[in-house]
Scaffold this motif. Sequence first.
Motif, mmCIF file in Angstrom:
data_model
loop_
_atom_site.group_PDB
_atom_site.id
_atom_site.type_symbol
_atom_site.label_atom_id
_atom_site.label_comp_id
_atom_site.label_asym_id
_atom_site.label_seq_id
_atom_site.Cartn_x
_atom_site.Cartn_y
_atom_site.Cartn_z
ATOM 1 N N PHE A 47 -15.545 -4.518 6.663
ATOM 2 C CA PHE A 47 -16.477 -3.819 5.793
ATOM 3 C C PHE A 47 -17.826 -3.736 6.503
ATOM 4 C CE2 PHE A 47 -13.681 -6.165 2.644
ATOM 5 C CZ PHE A 47 -12.773 -5.124 2.585
ATOM 6 N N GLY A 73 -7.678 -0.196 0.642
ATOM 7 C CA GLY A 73 -6.362 -0.797 0.853
ATOM 8 C C GLY A 73 -6.495 -2.232 1.314
ATOM 9 N N VAL A 74 -7.328 -2.453 2.320
ATOM 10 C CA VAL A 74 -7.525 -3.798 2.847
ATOM 11 C C VAL A 74 -8.129 -4.700 1.769
ATOM 12 C CG1 VAL A 74 -8.858 -5.168 4.480
ATOM 13 C CG2 VAL A 74 -7.687 -3.118 5.258
ATOM 14 N N ALA A 75 -9.085 -4.173 1.024
ATOM 15 C CA ALA A 75 -9.708 -4.965 -0.039
ATOM 16 C C ALA A 75 -8.653 -5.415 -1.054
ATOM 17 C CB ALA A 75 -10.800 -4.154 -0.736
ATOM 18 N N SER A 76 -7.695 -4.526 -1.353
ATOM 19 C CA SER A 76 -6.680 -4.905 -2.337
ATOM 20 C C SER A 76 -5.773 -6.002 -1.786
ATOM 21 C CB SER A 76 -5.877 -3.684 -2.781
ATOM 22 O OG SER A 76 -5.008 -3.259 -1.754
ATOM 23 N N THR A 77 -5.470 -5.962 -0.466
ATOM 24 C CA THR A 77 -4.651 -7.058 0.079
ATOM 25 C C THR A 77 -5.432 -8.365 0.083
ATOM 26 O OG1 THR A 77 -5.291 -6.789 2.403
ATOM 27 C CG2 THR A 77 -3.455 -5.456 1.635
ATOM 28 N N LEU A 78 -6.759 -8.267 -0.028
ATOM 29 C CA LEU A 78 -7.580 -9.484 -0.087
ATOM 30 C C LEU A 78 -7.791 -9.933 -1.527
ATOM 31 C CD1 LEU A 78 -10.146 -8.518 2.671
ATOM 32 C CD2 LEU A 78 -8.433 -10.323 2.810
ATOM 33 N N GLY A 79 -7.011 -9.364 -2.429
ATOM 34 C CA GLY A 79 -7.026 -9.826 -3.804
ATOM 35 C C GLY A 79 -7.962 -9.076 -4.733
ATOM 36 N N ALA A 80 -8.601 -8.018 -4.226
ATOM 37 C CA ALA A 80 -9.552 -7.303 -5.067
ATOM 38 C C ALA A 80 -8.834 -6.299 -5.959
ATOM 39 C CB ALA A 80 -10.578 -6.583 -4.195
ATOM 40 N N SER A 81 -9.227 -6.251 -7.229
ATOM 41 C CA SER A 81 -8.701 -5.227 -8.125
ATOM 42 C C SER A 81 -9.285 -3.891 -7.673
ATOM 43 C CB SER A 81 -9.144 -5.509 -9.558
ATOM 44 O OG SER A 81 -10.552 -5.381 -9.642
ATOM 45 N N TYR A 129 -10.376 1.003 3.676
ATOM 46 C CA TYR A 129 -11.176 -0.127 3.190
ATOM 47 C C TYR A 129 -10.660 -0.618 1.847
ATOM 48 C CZ TYR A 129 -14.787 0.867 6.707
ATOM 49 O OH TYR A 129 -15.464 1.058 7.865
ATOM 50 N N LEU A 132 0.821 -1.207 0.000
ATOM 51 C CA LEU A 132 0.000 0.000 0.000
ATOM 52 C C LEU A 132 0.862 1.266 0.000
ATOM 53 C CD1 LEU A 132 -2.738 -1.164 2.528
ATOM 54 C CD2 LEU A 132 -2.699 -1.350 0.034
ATOM 55 N N PRO A 189 -0.711 -4.879 -4.613
ATOM 56 C CA PRO A 189 -1.108 -5.468 -3.322
ATOM 57 C C PRO A 189 -1.930 -6.746 -3.512
ATOM 58 C CG PRO A 189 -1.744 -3.144 -3.430
ATOM 59 C CD PRO A 189 -1.074 -3.467 -4.724
ATOM 60 N N GLN A 190 -2.809 -6.749 -4.526
ATOM 61 C CA GLN A 190 -3.698 -7.902 -4.702
ATOM 62 C C GLN A 190 -2.971 -9.145 -5.201
ATOM 63 O OE1 GLN A 190 -4.127 -4.926 -6.195
ATOM 64 N NE2 GLN A 190 -4.832 -5.094 -8.299
ATOM 65 N N ARG A 198 -12.925 -3.694 -8.434
ATOM 66 C CA ARG A 198 -13.784 -4.528 -7.586
ATOM 67 C C ARG A 198 -13.932 -3.896 -6.198
ATOM 68 N NH1 ARG A 198 -12.983 -9.415 -4.278
ATOM 69 N NH2 ARG A 198 -15.067 -10.266 -3.967
ATOM 70 N N ALA A 199 -12.817 -3.351 -5.675
ATOM 71 C CA ALA A 199 -12.878 -2.679 -4.372
ATOM 72 C C ALA A 199 -13.854 -1.511 -4.427
ATOM 73 C CB ALA A 199 -11.494 -2.196 -3.960
ATOM 74 N N VAL A 243 -0.718 -11.369 0.859
ATOM 75 C CA VAL A 243 -0.353 -11.028 2.227
ATOM 76 C C VAL A 243 -1.624 -10.707 3.012
ATOM 77 C CG1 VAL A 243 0.787 -9.283 3.658
ATOM 78 C CG2 VAL A 243 1.921 -10.152 1.604
ATOM 79 N N PHE A 275 -14.779 -12.320 1.298
ATOM 80 C CA PHE A 275 -14.350 -11.306 0.335
ATOM 81 C C PHE A 275 -13.053 -11.696 -0.376
ATOM 82 C CE2 PHE A 275 -12.452 -7.401 -1.199
ATOM 83 C CZ PHE A 275 -13.539 -6.778 -1.767
#
Lengths: 364, 278
Positions: free
Chosen positions: A88, B175-183, B173, A46, A73-74, B186-187, A78, A99
């Motif tokens: 969320f 940022g966290v969504a992107s670490t969960l694999g979301a483009s 939110y 990030l 990041p995606q 999509r985030a 990690v 998610f």
Amino acid sequence: MLSIDFDLRVGDFDLQPTFESGDELVVLFGPSGCGKSLTLQAIAGLRTPDSGRIVLPGERIAFDAEARVNMAPQARGVGYVVQNLALFPHMTARQNIEFGLAHLPKARRSERTLALVDLLSLQGLEGRRPAQLSGGQQQRVALARALAAEPSLLLLDEPFSALDASLRGVLRRELASLQKRLGVTVVFVTHDLAEAYSLADRIVVYDAGRVLQQGSRADVLSRPTSRRVAELTEVRNIIPGQVDAYVEGVAAIRTPWFTARIRDPKAPIRGDVSICIRPEHILLVREGRESSHANDAVVAAEIIEDVPMGNTHRLYMRVEQPESREPLLLEVDVPAHPYDVIGVATKSHWNIALTSERCSLVSN
Amino acid sequence: MALVAETTRTRAIGSLGLGWLFGPLAILFVAFLSVPLIALAWRGIESGDLSEQMTSAFVLDALRLSAITSTFTLLIAIIAGTPLAYLLARRDFPGKFIVEVLVDLPLVLPPTVAGVALLVAFGRRGVVGEYFDDAGLNIAFTTTAVILAQLFVSAPFYIRTAKAGFQSVTPEYEGVASTLGASPLRAFWRITLPLAWPSLVAGAILCWARALSELGATLIFAGNFQGETQTMPLAIISAFESGKSIDVSIALSLILLAAAAVMLLLLRVVTRTAPVRM
């Protein structure tokens, strides 16, 4: 192996962390604002460092300034739990957990979610929104969400800071056992020494954007390599002195109040040094007895304050020597049981022993 | 306990005093706001059957045109305004200040000035319109012009409200969504958009209401032709000036009043039933 070595500048702040970690729980410990959280953001992708390298477990290069590699990041895989969790709010616990599983077919997704609900004891809470969950439950959902996609690395930013002490203890134990079971590398950020101590396999001590010392928990806590680390890790007793002699790994340290013989592999051979010893490693010597080890320095001291701290007493003691200009003030912790047995409360003058093998030396 | 009781008492005394002082003025103002609306409704009932006016070609044309143009305006405002609102909420870029002023300007600009500006730009002899004209494209005094006039004055309402909505969603939110694999897309779609939703709907309603009531800019840039550029507000003026029965104006006004009431109600419902209170 997680390998961190980069430089990230944000305004006036210059962050240059350097550390490594295997499949263990590594705690980044340091005062607020020393760059611990920023380090996690950079590892998660990030924030982009200005130079250096970030290598994730599995030899995956997430960032390499020279090779112009900067994984999104995606793509890093990690798991990241931020300080305020950032669940969320419009999704249920289950939707939050799912998610990160969008890439799986529906059946596999449900299966995985069920396993996580089981792993983190969230049964019956799947349909609740974050606002309908307690702090500890939110914590577990955030962990489940971060673990869902089976990351090779889990980043936790002071995740338990908002919880009360007893719940913190429970979650720490759960996290430690979870880490062992999953064999995942966990990087845990905290400014709470007790938390660092109870969790860490490995401690990385931060200050002002730099790593001052890293090593096993025992090593960092009992063998600080610098005065600053000793201060940050609450050694409490940092006694100035000079090296008189150094023979076969044992240094004779002369202080204005006493002379100590200390075996320290990292001992500076000569010059001004400080003896570091934690309050729990100074012992009261019962009358008529001697310290068990010949190397322990024994001095006479007077209790000037006695503060009960639950299961220990912290004694503030004064050491006076006629030839030294000022008295030495030491902090000594005595567990409640010996405190009663030897009758600490009955008199104020005691001989105290500075356990030699628990002393370490830092240069001034 | 004593402290609580004391503060309560002080507050009660304070509000009582202000109540006496402010109450009458407040009541007077509420009366001023309600009397014209009651009068309008009353005249509507009194003149009995307004259905003849309501179904006249004059009224129906205006109604149809208003419905179509304001809907198009709203759609364009949403499609083009949402990305702009998001960028203004999330990113810093050179000239951002200027863009913000440009977006806000129509809110304080008299609509007639907007109309003149549009005409100077897109009119047949306009700075840009000249080239459109050469290409056989005529904008001024067409239904397109009505939509452009409405868009110019009403889109800022949507963009401002949507921007505030996006700002209220912490970027953490995403940022966290992107670490969960979301483009990023999509985030945005799964996290930011649903959380900003109440603001987006509120902005859309405000935008539509402003488009529906647009008069000044339309009159100058699009003219006043029945069935082509004569929206309801314009029709009310025309009915007045051409000496038609006041009933025509009343009929049109009642329709607009009803639409306004429905929109306000909708606004309340949407802001109350937000998916999440944060």
